[in-house]
Design an enzyme around this catalytic site. Structure first.
Site, PDB file in Angstrom:
ATOM      1  N   LYS A 118       0.865  -1.176   0.000  1.00 54.83           N
ATOM      2  CA  LYS A 118       0.000   0.000   0.000  1.00 54.83           C
ATOM      3  C   LYS A 118       0.900   1.224   0.000  1.00 54.83           C
ATOM      4  O   LYS A 118       1.927   1.238   0.702  1.00 54.83           O
ATOM      5  CB  LYS A 118      -0.890  -0.025   1.245  1.00 54.83           C
ATOM      6  CG  LYS A 118      -1.931   1.091   1.308  1.00 54.83           C
ATOM      7  CD  LYS A 118      -2.813   0.964   2.556  1.00 54.83           C
ATOM      8  CE  LYS A 118      -3.886   2.046   2.615  1.00 54.83           C
ATOM      9  NZ  LYS A 118      -4.760   1.925   3.798  1.00 54.83           N
ATOM     10  N   SER A 136     -10.085  -0.343   7.067  1.00 53.89           N
ATOM     11  CA  SER A 136      -9.453  -0.146   5.757  1.00 53.89           C
ATOM     12  C   SER A 136      -8.759  -1.373   5.165  1.00 53.89           C
ATOM     13  O   SER A 136      -8.366  -1.357   4.008  1.00 53.89           O
ATOM     14  CB  SER A 136      -8.448   1.004   5.819  1.00 53.89           C
ATOM     15  OG  SER A 136      -9.135   2.233   5.805  1.00 53.89           O
ATOM     16  N   SER A 175      -9.721   2.127   2.972  1.00 52.74           N
ATOM     17  CA  SER A 175      -8.798   2.868   2.129  1.00 52.74           C
ATOM     18  C   SER A 175      -7.776   2.004   1.399  1.00 52.74           C
ATOM     19  O   SER A 175      -7.150   2.472   0.465  1.00 52.74           O
ATOM     20  CB  SER A 175      -8.054   3.884   2.986  1.00 52.74           C
ATOM     21  OG  SER A 175      -7.216   3.210   3.917  1.00 52.74           O
TER      22      SER A 175
END
Lengths: 478, 482
Positions: free
Chosen positions: B77, B176, B152
């Site tokens: 990420k 997330s 997210s």
């Protein structure tokens, strides 16, 4: 109207740790800009603070030295504001749970009175960096070497009633932090900074007047001046029917005045909240006890001991314990020289200090160490040399590496204590001054010092003054 | 090749069925083809990955000792700092930011031999539940490209869901990892707060943020977590306690385990089709010997409001460092310092980030602190207490990961509250610091649905064990879109 001054101090003592409070960068002063700032100090994304245990230990030592409460559970909080030299946009400090709670600091005033000044708290925090305005065309440089340097902010109660009291308190804290070796106390380099909260009120009024906070004071002399200026300024305003505005004021030493920096309205809302990157600091009794055991004898206790153990006067004991280096030097000299404490004290506070002062040296930088200084004092103590010769020898030791005994032997400076040798010199002097002798004998006893001087001169300063005096008086009587 | 699990790929690499270079190239080819549509990656580091893969193959051929993820492709990420590789956090603010250091998680996975193919897209500064808040554009759901992948960690979930990469790192502040895992039909675990180091992971809300893996299966997650977990002296909130061997622990029988079903998780607001899929999952687990009891989490309804005070409050402070002074976006020709701050931040941050900075600044302001921040902290304690009480009588808590399957792109953009309510089932575990895993448990009209299991502190091993046992009797986790 009669006015009363009310002063409280906030002292920032830079803690003498090797690395910063939340990073491994060095805290050394004076390095190339930004050469001592790592990713944590720069506030890079994702990096995290890790507390320097040593800073915590130093704060605990301060609490022990001031008999203050120790916050067994203290919490770091973020103080949020924007400034270019504040890389994270917040300063890590402590708010509601500081590491040091209330305490009391006894402060000796000029008249000998002991004033008890209350300590509100002391907390750990990180210093900010420095904005640099020189050499940047139309811009400002930022040096983050200082960012993250550990500070202990020591907050007093508004207990002081004059600039002199404030300075006495500040000096006391200054002595203390150096004594327990948590701060080098260097005010020029900013290791010890005082902010003063100053207000005035009519004598007899309970309620405090509106205060201003004076910043940017980097010596005790300026602290006294800045407070006195501020007190007069506030009294002038009030006597003219005005009101004092709560504000932060900067002291300008060149102009000897304080200037408004920002008013209360312009003050930031710092939005303090517990820093979620750091756990609360838990202090175990075990740690406190081990630090207590490592504490040096504190100045007040040492002064009392010097008075009782060495029979020094209050004044001398004060001078000999003004800082730890002096007290240690003094005790080492007594120990090594075998001289009386009184003699050692007078030679340290007189001859040694005046030479250090002349060259602006710290005791630690003295060219004559305790070993050599003790050798000199020992020879004065055992009457090998007179005090006068001692001073000459000290001068020679100052610029060379010889010890006192070598200089005495090489230059034949040994004191003459042999009474027959002195007697023969006296006889010669008396014989050469028949007129003065007659005058003396007819009652002009002041001439004694003339004869002492003449004999001393004849001995090239080596005659034992006590012996000389005794023998001379006998001979002059006839 | 991409249909294999990470565990299976590992066996194939070991047996020499294919090389790491072939494996990485295969995924890079898929990414090349599909990323244009999905937008799951912000940066693809193909050259570096292939060089590392070649080195890994060489090492293997030389018979050197290998890390547990040797030669296996993953992606990070874009919230994890990568030394020398741009790290944007989905923001214009960090569009050109190249960190000079690795996050601890990045270091650990690299040391274990994993090869990063690139950095995955995300909601800006991890703020969002749909991955529509990225400066680099929305990520689309591989199962239905008119829908969001969740957020997210939407880029990571879409990349694994579409098998552009077999496993990814993610972070979970309010769901997330788990919510996008559910939306994309994969497995994702948020470990106990403090289990995985946050060093080098760009902070959103420090007391809630926790890194974790997303992968097809619980076993694959265990493989990554084995390397990610552990104490880090550079993170004061990481816990100094040895991590379990999560992979070695997957084959324990779950007979007799007690699983709590919170009444509040199955009430109004939950999509009926999801409720019935959960009933089927419960039946499967019962067949494996698990026992179910209804429990109460009575302060559940306070979780979202408390979260939207605590998280913005911390973010308002965490994001203060992005001021245009030292790195990141700086506005052109600032008039003065204030102008520099205002325009750099106004230009560098997106709408949702600004909204949360404003909310957080307000919540911490003098006069509001007690009413908002302090109260939210008290709620947080209540929610933790609810869980502690529950764990006195049950081993795990089971419920939905999300109230509905993936929603349409743009559907909730104009309604922040509707968007926030997407995390209603995931937020409580963050507030309490508990581990939670989302496991695929069915689909609604072709859209994956996740079930969430929450465990007690440091119970990741047993949590993954239950998830793995469930996956031995179901095949939802094996399904691939298209």
């Amino acid at each position: 109207m009669q006015w009363e001054t009310v002063i409280g101090l906030e002292i920032h003592a830079q803690l003498a740790t090797r690395s910063k409070i939340f990073s491994a960068s060095s805290t050394q002063y004076g390095a190339e800009p930004n050469s001592q700032a790592n990713a944590v100090d720069l506030g890079m994304p994702g990096v995290l603070p890790v507390l320097n245990r040593e800073a915590v230990h130093m704060a605990i030592k301060f609490a022990l030295a001031t008999k203050a409460e120790i916050g067994t559970r203290s919490v770091f909080a973020r103080k949020n504001y924007f400034y270019p030299d504040l890389p994270k946009g917040y300063q890590i400090s402590q708010m509601s749970l500081p590491i040091v709670g209330t305490g009391i600091v006894p402060v000796e005033l000029d008249d000998g009175e002991i004033k008890m000044v209350g300590l509100t708290r002391a907390h750990l925090e990180e210093d900010a960096g420095k904005s640099v305005h020189e050499n940047f065309h139309n811009a400002t440089g930022v040096d983050l070497n200082r960012a993250g340097t550990p500070l202990l902010e020591i907050v007093s109660e508004p207990d002081m009633r004059s600039a002199k009291e404030a300075v006495a308190y500040a000096r006391k804290i200054h002595t203390l932090v150096r004594y327990i070796e948590i701060c080098d106390g260097n005010m020029q380099e900013g290791s010890f900074r005082c902010d003063a909260n100053v207000s005035v009120r009519p004598v007899g009024q309970e309620e405090l007047g509106t205060r201003s906070e004076i910043k940017n004071v980097n010596s005790f002399r300026f602290l006294e001046r800045a407070i006195n200026f501020e007190v007069e300024r506030q009294i002038d305003i009030l006597e003219d029917g005005g009101t004092v505005v709560q504000e932060t004021r900067l002291y300008d030493a060149d102009k000897d005045e304080t200037r408004s920096m920002r008013s209360k309205e312009e003050a930031n809302d710092y939005r303090y909240f517990p820093d979620p990157d750091l756990l609360p600091v838990q202090i175990e009794d075990e740690l406190i006890e081990s630090l207590r055991a490592s504490m040096p004898e504190l100045p007040d206790a040492r002064r009392k001991r010097f008075i009782s153990e060495y029979e020094l006067s209050e004044y001398d004991a004060g001078v000999m314990t003004a800082d730890r280096a002096t007290a240690d030097y003094f005790e080492t000299v007594i120990d090594k020289s075998g001289a009386s404490p009184k003699l050692a004290c007078s030679w340290i506070s007189g001859e040694l200090f005046s030479r250090l002062n002349k060259e602006s040296l710290e005791l630690g930088e003295s060219p004559v160490d305790t070993e050599r200084f003790s050798g000199l004092v020992a020879r004065i103590h055992d009457n090998t040399i007179s005090g006068k010769i001692g001073k000459e020898i000290l001068d020679k030791m100052w610029s060379g590496n010889d010890n006192a005994d070598t200089i005495i032997d090489n230059e034949g400076l040994r004191q003459i204590s042999d009474s027959s040798e002195i007697e023969s010199m006296i006889d010669e002097v008396i014989a050469a001054n028949p007129d003065q002798l007659a005058e003396y004998r007819s009652g002009k006893e002041k001439l004694l010092s003339y004869f002492v001087g003449q004999v001393m001169k004849a001995s090239r300063g080596k005659a034992n003054p006590g012996e000389l005096n005794k023998l001379l008086q006998e001979k002059l009587k006839g | 090749m991409h249909k294999l699990t990470l565990a299976a790929m590992q066996r194939s690499l070991e047996s020499g069925e294919f090389s790491s270079v072939e494996l990485c190239q295969h995924f890079l080819d898929r990414t090349e083809l599909q990323n244009k549509t999905l937008n799951a990656f912000v940066s693809i580091t193909a050259e570096q990955a292939l060089a590392e893969a070649a080195a890994a193959d060489k090492k293997r051929a030389a018979g050197e000792s290998l890390g547990s993820l040797h030669g296996l492709p993953i992606a990070h990420k874009d919230i994890f700092c990568t030394d020398g590789v741009r790290t944007t956090c989905g923001s214009k603010m960090l569009e050109n930011f190249i960190p000079p250091y690795n996050a601890t998680v990045v270091d650990k996975l690299k040391t274990a031999g994993a090869i990063s193919l690139g950095k995955t897209n995300m909601d800006e500064f991890a703020m969002g539940s749909s991955n529509e808040n990225s400066f680099f554009g929305a990520v689309l759901n591989p199962w239905d490209t008119t829908r969001v992948p969740g957020g997210s960690s939407g880029g990571s979930a879409a990349a694994v869901g579409g098998r552009l990469v077999p496993a990814c790192t993610g972070t979970d502040t309010g769901g997330s990892i788990r919510q996008p895992a559910a939306f994309c039909g994969i497995t994702g675990i948020k470990p106990t707060y403090g289990r995985v180091s946050r060093y080098g992971m760009i902070a959103f809300a420090s007391s809630l943020d926790q890194g974790g893996p997303l992968a097809a299966t619980a076993e694959d997650c265990a493989m990554l977590l084995n390397e990610m977990a552990g104490f880090d002296p550079r993170d004061s909130t990481s816990i100094d306690r040895p991590a379990d061997d999560y992979r070695a622990n997957l084959n324990q029988p779950i007979k007799g385990l007690k699983i709590g079903l919170p009444k509040q998780y199955f009430e109004a607001g939950l999509d009926e089709s999801i409720a019935s899929l959960l009933q089927l999952a419960i039946k499967e687990l019962e067949k494996l010997g698990a026992e179910f009891v209804e429990i109460e989490l009575k302060n559940q309804h306070l979780a979202v409001p408390a979260y939207y005070i605590v998280a913005p409050a911390e973010c308002s402070s965490n994001l203060a460092r992005f001021d245009g002074v030292r790195y990141g976006h700086r506005c052109d020709d600032p008039k003065d310092l204030e102008d520099l701050y205002k325009r750099s931040r106004a230009e560098g941050f997106g709408r949702e980030v600004k909204r949360r900075i404003l909310v957080g600044t307000y919540a911490l302001s003098a006069g509001y602190y007690d009413a908002y921040y302090l109260k939210a902290q008290k709620i947080r304690n209540l929610i933790s207490q609810d869980f502690s009480q529950a764990f006195e009588s049950v081993d795990f808590i089971l419920g939905p990961t999300t109230p509905s399957p993936a929603f349409k792109v743009a559907e909730k953009v104009s309604d922040p509250v509707a968007m926030y309510l997407n995390d209603i089932y995931t937020i409580p575990a963050n507030l309490a610091g508990l581990p939670g895993v989302s496991v695929p448990c069915g689909d609604v009209a072709g859209l994956p649905v996740g079930m969430q299991l929450v465990g007690n502190y440091f119970d990741e091993a047993r949590l993954l064990n239950v998830a793995h046992q469930y996956q031995t009797v179901t095949d939802w986790h094996t399904r691939i879109p298209g």
